[in-house]
Write a protein that holds these residues in place. Structure first.
Motif, mmCIF file in Angstrom:
data_model
loop_
_atom_site.group_PDB
_atom_site.id
_atom_site.type_symbol
_atom_site.label_atom_id
_atom_site.label_comp_id
_atom_site.label_asym_id
_atom_site.label_seq_id
_atom_site.Cartn_x
_atom_site.Cartn_y
_atom_site.Cartn_z
ATOM 1 N N GLY A 1 36.463 30.109 55.551
ATOM 2 C CA GLY A 1 36.436 28.717 55.137
ATOM 3 C C GLY A 1 35.364 27.997 55.922
ATOM 4 N N ILE A 2 34.848 26.943 55.348
ATOM 5 C CA ILE A 2 33.842 26.119 56.014
ATOM 6 C C ILE A 2 34.538 24.859 56.508
ATOM 7 N N LEU A 3 34.493 24.637 57.803
ATOM 8 C CA LEU A 3 35.128 23.446 58.382
ATOM 9 C C LEU A 3 34.464 22.176 57.860
ATOM 10 N N LEU A 4 35.266 21.147 57.680
ATOM 11 C CA LEU A 4 34.747 19.841 57.264
ATOM 12 C C LEU A 4 33.909 19.193 58.365
ATOM 13 N N HIS A 5 34.195 19.551 59.608
ATOM 14 C CA HIS A 5 33.539 18.941 60.764
ATOM 15 C C HIS A 5 33.208 20.034 61.774
ATOM 16 N N ASP B 1 34.012 21.171 67.575
ATOM 17 C CA ASP B 1 34.483 20.315 68.673
ATOM 18 C C ASP B 1 34.889 18.915 68.208
ATOM 19 N N ASP B 2 34.912 18.693 66.917
ATOM 20 C CA ASP B 2 35.304 17.394 66.372
ATOM 21 C C ASP B 2 36.833 17.259 66.439
ATOM 22 N N PRO B 3 37.331 16.118 66.912
ATOM 23 C CA PRO B 3 38.781 15.925 67.020
ATOM 24 C C PRO B 3 39.522 16.065 65.685
ATOM 25 N N ARG B 4 38.833 15.867 64.578
ATOM 26 C CA ARG B 4 39.493 15.947 63.270
ATOM 27 C C ARG B 4 39.893 17.376 62.899
ATOM 28 N N VAL B 5 39.302 18.366 63.535
ATOM 29 C CA VAL B 5 39.709 19.754 63.287
ATOM 30 C C VAL B 5 40.452 20.345 64.485
ATOM 31 N N PRO C 1 27.318 27.340 61.338
ATOM 32 C CA PRO C 1 28.072 26.962 62.534
ATOM 33 C C PRO C 1 29.474 26.441 62.236
ATOM 34 N N ARG C 2 29.776 26.130 60.991
ATOM 35 C CA ARG C 2 31.121 25.643 60.650
ATOM 36 C C ARG C 2 31.981 26.705 59.961
ATOM 37 N N TRP D 1 41.215 20.521 56.956
ATOM 38 C CA TRP D 1 40.176 20.989 57.869
ATOM 39 C C TRP D 1 39.019 21.710 57.188
ATOM 40 N N PHE D 2 39.214 22.145 55.936
ATOM 41 C CA PHE D 2 38.196 22.964 55.283
ATOM 42 C C PHE D 2 37.630 22.311 54.030
ATOM 43 N N VAL D 3 36.365 22.582 53.766
ATOM 44 C CA VAL D 3 35.688 22.145 52.555
ATOM 45 C C VAL D 3 36.401 22.771 51.352
ATOM 46 N N ALA D 4 36.655 21.955 50.341
ATOM 47 C CA ALA D 4 37.251 22.484 49.106
ATOM 48 C C ALA D 4 36.196 23.328 48.395
ATOM 49 N N GLU D 5 36.558 24.547 48.086
ATOM 50 C CA GLU D 5 35.632 25.464 47.428
ATOM 51 C C GLU D 5 36.309 26.070 46.204
ATOM 52 N N THR D 6 35.520 26.422 45.235
ATOM 53 C CA THR D 6 36.067 27.145 44.079
ATOM 54 C C THR D 6 36.056 28.650 44.330
#
Length: 156
Positions: A9-13, A16-20, A64-65, A98-103
């Motif tokens: 999965g690709i993290l949205l941030h 080290d971002d607090p959102r993940v 990197p994500r 936490w993850f980019v929505a992907e098809t």
């Protein structure tokens, strides 16, 4: 027959971002649970996976994500139990946070010979095969395992 799995999965941030942070901070605990779950065989260690995800020469990199895991289990029911019946499930169902929505699929599985440890390049090849050709004996997901009788329990 042993079952290899690669999930991604690709993290949205950034990592080290607090959102993940809830996801990142739970990784060590979830990985420890995996290693203690009956049927766990092997997992590519964190340092090797990070190198594969960030190396421009790697089939997985560089992103990197990217967050991924490559592991081997004794069979499909053992992996299913870990994914849907342990603490892992709590994070699995929150993945959208936490993850980019992907098809594209998030997981690919394939059977491996006893003692085989798949490489990141092998995982990338199986993932590409699943995305390109759909489910089949060489690359598949939960639905194929159920349809082929390797898993009697429905995936969540």
């Amino acid at each position: 027959m042993p079952l290899a799995e690669f999930n991604r999965g690709i993290l949205l941030h950034d990592w080290d971002d607090p959102r993940v942070a809830p996801f990142v901070n739970a990784l060590a605990q979830v990985n420890l649970i995996a290693q203690r779950t009956p049927g766990f065989v092997w997992r590519l260690d964190d340092a090797a996976m990070e190198r594969a995800q960030t190396d421009p020469a790697s089939a997985l990199g560089p992103d990197p994500r990217l967050a991924s895991t490559l592991s081997v289990w004794t069979d499909a029911p053992a992996l299913h139990h870990f994914v849907f019946r342990t603490l892992h499930r709590a994070f699995y169902v929150r993945g959208h946070e936490w993850f980019v929505a992907e098809t594209a699929p998030r997981v690919v599985m394939w059977f491996v010979p006893e003692g085989h440890r798949p490489t990141p390049d092998e995982a990338a090849d199986r993932y590409a095969r699943l995305c390109r050709d759909g489910e089949g004996a060489e690359a598949f997901g939960w639905a194929w395992l159920r349809a082929e009788g390797h898993l009697m329990e429905a995936a969540e």
